[in-house]
Design a protein around this motif. Structure first.
Motif, PDB file in Angstrom:
ATOM      1  N   LYS A  14       0.987  -1.020  -0.080  1.00 38.35           N
ATOM      2  CA  LYS A  14       0.117   0.134   0.183  1.00 38.35           C
ATOM      3  C   LYS A  14       0.818   1.555   0.316  1.00 38.35           C
ATOM      4  CE  LYS A  14      -3.941  -1.504   2.238  1.00 38.35           C
ATOM      5  NZ  LYS A  14      -4.927  -1.335   3.185  1.00 38.35           N
ATOM      6  N   LEU A  15       0.687   2.487  -0.443  1.00 38.02           N
ATOM      7  CA  LEU A  15       0.753   4.173  -0.237  1.00 38.02           C
ATOM      8  C   LEU A  15       1.169   4.154   0.911  1.00 38.02           C
ATOM      9  CD1 LEU A  15       2.120   5.897  -1.608  1.00 38.02           C
ATOM     10  CD2 LEU A  15      -0.742   7.283  -1.976  1.00 38.02           C
ATOM     11  N   THR A  16       2.295   4.613   1.473  1.00 35.74           N
ATOM     12  CA  THR A  16       2.802   5.021   2.551  1.00 35.74           C
ATOM     13  C   THR A  16       2.315   6.024   2.867  1.00 35.74           C
ATOM     14  OG1 THR A  16       4.989   5.659   2.102  1.00 35.74           O
ATOM     15  CG2 THR A  16       4.486   3.201   2.648  1.00 35.74           C
ATOM     16  N   ARG A  17       2.777   6.712   3.854  1.00 31.35           N
ATOM     17  CA  ARG A  17       1.745   7.659   4.329  1.00 31.35           C
ATOM     18  C   ARG A  17       2.996   9.258   4.216  1.00 31.35           C
ATOM     19  NH1 ARG A  17       1.113   9.811  10.872  1.00 31.35           N
ATOM     20  NH2 ARG A  17       1.336  12.222  10.224  1.00 31.35           N
ATOM     21  N   GLN A  18       3.873   8.395   4.661  1.00 31.97           N
ATOM     22  CA  GLN A  18       5.289   9.448   4.326  1.00 31.97           C
ATOM     23  C   GLN A  18       5.665   9.813   2.543  1.00 31.97           C
ATOM     24  OE1 GLN A  18       5.346   6.147   5.834  1.00 31.97           O
ATOM     25  NE2 GLN A  18       6.374   6.820   7.730  1.00 31.97           N
ATOM     26  N   PHE A  45       2.830   9.800   0.044  1.00 31.64           N
ATOM     27  CA  PHE A  45       1.846  10.251   0.124  1.00 31.64           C
ATOM     28  C   PHE A  45       2.286  11.855   0.469  1.00 31.64           C
ATOM     29  CE2 PHE A  45      -2.382  12.503   1.281  1.00 31.64           C
ATOM     30  CZ  PHE A  45      -2.825  12.209  -0.008  1.00 31.64           C
ATOM     31  N   VAL A  46       2.100  12.011   1.752  1.00 33.01           N
ATOM     32  CA  VAL A  46       2.980  13.156   2.156  1.00 33.01           C
ATOM     33  C   VAL A  46       3.763  13.764   1.336  1.00 33.01           C
ATOM     34  CG1 VAL A  46       3.111  15.206   3.722  1.00 33.01           C
ATOM     35  CG2 VAL A  46       1.864  12.991   4.239  1.00 33.01           C
ATOM     36  N   ARG A  47       4.855  12.964   1.389  1.00 33.23           N
ATOM     37  CA  ARG A  47       6.207  14.088   0.309  1.00 33.23           C
ATOM     38  C   ARG A  47       5.324  13.996  -0.268  1.00 33.23           C
ATOM     39  NH1 ARG A  47       9.479   9.549   0.579  1.00 33.23           N
ATOM     40  NH2 ARG A  47       8.846   9.079  -1.524  1.00 33.23           N
ATOM     41  N   THR A  48       5.200  13.845  -1.141  1.00 35.84           N
ATOM     42  CA  THR A  48       4.732  13.975  -2.871  1.00 35.84           C
ATOM     43  C   THR A  48       3.354  14.611  -3.001  1.00 35.84           C
ATOM     44  OG1 THR A  48       4.781  11.032  -3.230  1.00 35.84           O
ATOM     45  CG2 THR A  48       3.792  12.696  -5.836  1.00 35.84           C
ATOM     46  N   TYR A  49       2.755  14.857  -2.011  1.00 32.64           N
ATOM     47  CA  TYR A  49       1.859  15.786  -2.403  1.00 32.64           C
ATOM     48  C   TYR A  49       2.323  17.199  -1.828  1.00 32.64           C
ATOM     49  CZ  TYR A  49      -2.771  18.546  -0.260  1.00 32.64           C
ATOM     50  OH  TYR A  49      -3.561  19.367  -0.576  1.00 32.64           O
ATOM     51  N   ASN A  50       2.594  17.574  -0.953  1.00 34.79           N
ATOM     52  CA  ASN A  50       3.859  18.671  -0.696  1.00 34.79           C
ATOM     53  C   ASN A  50       4.305  19.468  -1.648  1.00 34.79           C
ATOM     54  OD1 ASN A  50       2.183  18.539   1.980  1.00 34.79           O
ATOM     55  ND2 ASN A  50       3.648  18.050   2.999  1.00 34.79           N
ATOM     56  N   GLN A  51       4.921  18.260  -2.709  1.00 33.75           N
ATOM     57  CA  GLN A  51       6.001  18.801  -3.462  1.00 33.75           C
ATOM     58  C   GLN A  51       4.930  19.603  -5.056  1.00 33.75           C
ATOM     59  OE1 GLN A  51       9.287  19.195  -3.924  1.00 33.75           O
ATOM     60  NE2 GLN A  51       8.658  20.506  -5.339  1.00 33.75           N
ATOM     61  N   MET A  52       4.044  18.105  -4.893  1.00 30.94           N
ATOM     62  CA  MET A  52       3.157  18.646  -6.260  1.00 30.94           C
ATOM     63  C   MET A  52       2.397  19.611  -5.973  1.00 30.94           C
ATOM     64  SD  MET A  52       2.664  15.637  -8.178  1.00 30.94           S
ATOM     65  CE  MET A  52       2.042  15.430  -9.313  1.00 30.94           C
ATOM     66  N   TYR A 106      -3.861  12.882   6.492  1.00 28.71           N
ATOM     67  CA  TYR A 106      -2.155  12.624   6.386  1.00 28.71           C
ATOM     68  C   TYR A 106      -1.741  14.397   6.718  1.00 28.71           C
ATOM     69  CZ  TYR A 106      -2.491   7.776   6.770  1.00 28.71           C
ATOM     70  OH  TYR A 106      -2.403   6.210   6.474  1.00 28.71           O
ATOM     71  N   ILE A 107      -3.674  14.951   5.380  1.00 27.34           N
ATOM     72  CA  ILE A 107      -2.795  15.991   5.401  1.00 27.34           C
ATOM     73  C   ILE A 107      -3.297  17.228   6.463  1.00 27.34           C
ATOM     74  CG2 ILE A 107      -2.979  18.236   3.719  1.00 27.34           C
ATOM     75  CD1 ILE A 107      -0.327  15.915   2.734  1.00 27.34           C
TER      76      ILE A 107
END
Length: 200
Positions: A157-161, A163-170, A198-199
């Motif tokens: 599964k997609l990890t929290r880390q 998701f958060v890293r990709t989300y914040n960057q994009m 998570y956000i």
């Protein structure tokens, strides 16, 4: 009313083949009850929900008669329970089940009723043996595949880390939610579930 019931007994099976057959027969999808997780007893969520809505005069359709129960004894008990409630049973793999076997079982005790009961027992025994053969073949095939280096199991599964890293960057790059979903290879619902969780 006509209802359908589907069941799979292992995590390697899926319900699509059974559901497609029931829909092709003419049953509305909302009237199809399913069970994907099996247990050591007959109590299953889908089956119990179905039994709560079935009433006298209704018809229950299954693709294969052995989908009703985990073994011959459970299936026989269920069939008798439905017969007592005057619920018709149609098994698409045994077109003569309703017209001959169950019809005769409903009648008064006699030679034909005994013959029908015996035939039903034979059919369920054969179905049970076939199921065991399939499980054995599946197990053997999996063991050989493991020996050959094939890996089984769900994708991680997609990890929290991540998701958060990709989300914040994009988001920083002013990318849209759709672009983030495509980047992470997740659906819209999963994206919003992760975002809500998570956000901050």
């Amino acid at each position: 009313m006509v209802y359908g019931y589907c069941r799979v007994s292992t995590k390697h099976q899926n319900l699509k083949r059974q559901i497609d057959a029931l829909i092709a027969y003419g049953i509305k999808e909302e009237n199809i009850y399913v069970d994907e997780i099996t247990g050591v007893v007959l109590k299953r969520r889908g089956l119990e929900s179905l039994k709560n809505v079935l009433t006298t005069g209704d018809t229950l359709v299954v693709k294969e008669i052995d989908r009703l129960g985990r073994n011959r004894k459970q299936t026989t008990e269920l069939i008798k329970e439905f017969i007592e409630k005057d619920i018709d049973i149609i098994a698409l793999d045994i077109p003569y089940l309703k017209e001959f076997i169950l019809k005769e079982i409903k009648r008064e005790k006699g030679f034909m009723e005994i013959m029908a009961t015996t035939l039903l027992s034979l059919i369920l025994e054969v179905a049970e043996q076939e199921r065991h053969k399939i499980l054995d073949r599946t197990k053997e095939g999996k063991e050989k595949a493991l020996e050959a280096g094939v890996k089984f199991g769900r994708k991680r599964k997609l990890t929290r880390q991540k998701f958060v890293r990709t989300y914040n960057q994009m988001i920083k790059d002013e990318r849209s939610p759709k672009e983030i979903q495509e980047k992470l290879k997740i659906c819209k619902q999963t994206y919003y579930n992760y975002k809500k969780r998570y956000i901050r």
